[in-house]
Motif scaffolding. Structure first.
Motif, PDB file in Angstrom:
ATOM      1  N   PRO A  96       0.834  -1.214   0.000  1.00 47.29           N
ATOM      2  CA  PRO A  96       0.000   0.000   0.000  1.00 47.29           C
ATOM      3  C   PRO A  96       0.864   1.257   0.000  1.00 47.29           C
ATOM      4  O   PRO A  96       1.143   1.850   1.047  1.00 47.29           O
ATOM      5  N   LEU A  97       1.291   1.684  -1.191  1.00 46.97           N
ATOM      6  CA  LEU A  97       2.201   2.816  -1.317  1.00 46.97           C
ATOM      7  C   LEU A  97       1.617   3.886  -2.226  1.00 46.97           C
ATOM      8  O   LEU A  97       0.749   3.607  -3.061  1.00 46.97           O
ATOM      9  N   ASP A  98       2.128   5.115  -2.107  1.00 51.56           N
ATOM     10  CA  ASP A  98       1.728   6.162  -3.043  1.00 51.56           C
ATOM     11  C   ASP A  98       2.613   6.077  -4.282  1.00 51.56           C
ATOM     12  O   ASP A  98       3.521   5.241  -4.370  1.00 51.56           O
ATOM     13  N   ARG A  99       2.356   6.954  -5.252  1.00 49.42           N
ATOM     14  CA  ARG A  99       3.044   6.882  -6.535  1.00 49.42           C
ATOM     15  C   ARG A  99       4.566   6.920  -6.398  1.00 49.42           C
ATOM     16  O   ARG A  99       5.271   6.063  -6.939  1.00 49.42           O
ATOM     17  N   ASN A 100       5.077   7.909  -5.677  1.00 41.88           N
ATOM     18  CA  ASN A 100       6.526   8.060  -5.578  1.00 41.88           C
ATOM     19  C   ASN A 100       7.179   6.886  -4.865  1.00 41.88           C
ATOM     20  O   ASN A 100       8.265   6.436  -5.245  1.00 41.88           O
ATOM     21  N   LYS A 101       6.508   6.376  -3.847  1.00 48.29           N
ATOM     22  CA  LYS A 101       7.072   5.236  -3.115  1.00 48.29           C
ATOM     23  C   LYS A 101       7.010   3.957  -3.949  1.00 48.29           C
ATOM     24  O   LYS A 101       7.872   3.090  -3.812  1.00 48.29           O
ATOM     25  N   ARG A 102       5.990   3.839  -4.798  1.00 53.59           N
ATOM     26  CA  ARG A 102       5.935   2.682  -5.699  1.00 53.59           C
ATOM     27  C   ARG A 102       7.136   2.688  -6.645  1.00 53.59           C
ATOM     28  O   ARG A 102       7.800   1.667  -6.837  1.00 53.59           O
ATOM     29  N   SER A 229      -1.984   4.000 -11.304  1.00 57.15           N
ATOM     30  CA  SER A 229      -1.215   4.110 -10.063  1.00 57.15           C
ATOM     31  C   SER A 229      -0.014   5.027 -10.170  1.00 57.15           C
ATOM     32  O   SER A 229       0.300   5.766  -9.230  1.00 57.15           O
ATOM     33  N   ILE A 230       0.700   4.978 -11.307  1.00 61.28           N
ATOM     34  CA  ILE A 230       1.936   5.765 -11.426  1.00 61.28           C
ATOM     35  C   ILE A 230       1.964   6.616 -12.701  1.00 61.28           C
ATOM     36  O   ILE A 230       3.013   7.083 -13.120  1.00 61.28           O
ATOM     37  N   ASP A 231       0.798   6.775 -13.344  1.00 59.51           N
ATOM     38  CA  ASP A 231       0.664   7.655 -14.513  1.00 59.51           C
ATOM     39  C   ASP A 231       1.526   7.212 -15.700  1.00 59.51           C
ATOM     40  O   ASP A 231       2.051   8.049 -16.447  1.00 59.51           O
TER      41      ASP A 231
END
Length: 259
Positions: A96-102, A229-231
């Motif tokens: 469960p991560l945000d875009r930058n952390k992914r 998720s990451i554009d």
């Protein structure tokens, strides 16, 4: 004069694709977006090797031992590239991560818990599928492997990069194709995928078509997940999505049984 220059250029592009995706010698030409249209050749070579090993050991060893040998050979001949992509993709997308952390998780060379679980799951699924195959079912791996590599090429021609670094961005940043040339390549890679479906149908009938469609569905679902998720997508998403989709199709064949 044009035809004389065309053949060496095609051979260089094919060789670059083969050497990029496998340990097989293909020359020293750099891999470019122009040559990605030939990814399917690498899939064909890898699958032919795997099927040959399967047929050789099928009547000598147990089915499980044969399956393990095939999966190991698959990992060796591809330098573990796609398996590494599965691990990186799993680290980035199943936590469960945000875009930058992914993106950071996928770029980290260390193997995390989610990456380990994803990699183990894919390897076990492939071993289990191969262990259930007859020799005739194993031949279906050839069009599936061709289709998975071609799907990776389709991603290069149709999807944006999620970041300004890495393999995927490298291909797109070096794009020197005209709009017409890119359109032709898009048409060709889609055609190659359709031909792989036709080849599968000729081998084993309607259920093999279902397997190829399932493979494509899983792959494009992963691509859309990545876009949301990451554009965009990355090399790990494309490589990991390709082998994950291929593995799901193999399991589906093993469950249905084409004997």
């Amino acid at each position: 004069m044009y035809s004389r220059a065309l053949v060496p250029s095609l051979l260089r592009d094919i060789g670059a694709s083969v050497s990029f995706l496998t340990i097989l010698p293909g020359g020293r030409s750099p891999m470019t977006l122009r040559g990605a249209i030939w990814f399917w050749v690498a899939g064909l070579l890898v699958a032919t090797l795997d099927v040959s090993l399967f047929v050789v050991f099928f009547h000598v060893l147990t089915k499980m031992e044969t399956a393990v040998i095939v999966v190991l050979a698959d990992g060796v001949v591809t330098r573990g590239m796609h398996y590494d992509a599965v691990a990186d993709f799993s680290d980035g997308f199943f936590a469960p991560l945000d875009r930058n952390k992914r993106l950071k998780a996928m770029g980290d060379s260390r193997l995390g818990a989610f990456g380990a679980m994803g990699l183990i799951a894919v390897v076990l699924l492939r071993v289990a599928a191969f262990a259930s195959f007859s020799t005739s079912e194993m031949y279906l791996f050839i069009p599936l492997a061709v289709a998975s590599r071609d799907l990776m090429a389709i991603a290069l021609y149709f999807y944006p990069s999620a970041k300004k670094e890495g393999f995927f961005y490298y291909f797109l940043s070096g794009d020197d194709l005209s709009r017409r040339s890119k359109a032709v390549r898009r048409f060709v890679v889609i055609g190659i995928f359709l031909l792989s479906g036709v080849a599968a149908f000729e081998m084993e009938g309607i259920w093999s078509i279902v397997a190829v469609v399932l493979e494509a569905s899983v792959f494009f679902a992963v691509m859309q997940w990545s876009i949301g998720s990451i554009d965009g997508v990355t090399g790990d998403v494309v490589g990991g999505g390709g082998i994950l989709a291929e593995s799901v199709a193999l399991v589906a064949i093993s469950l249905v049984g084409l004997r």
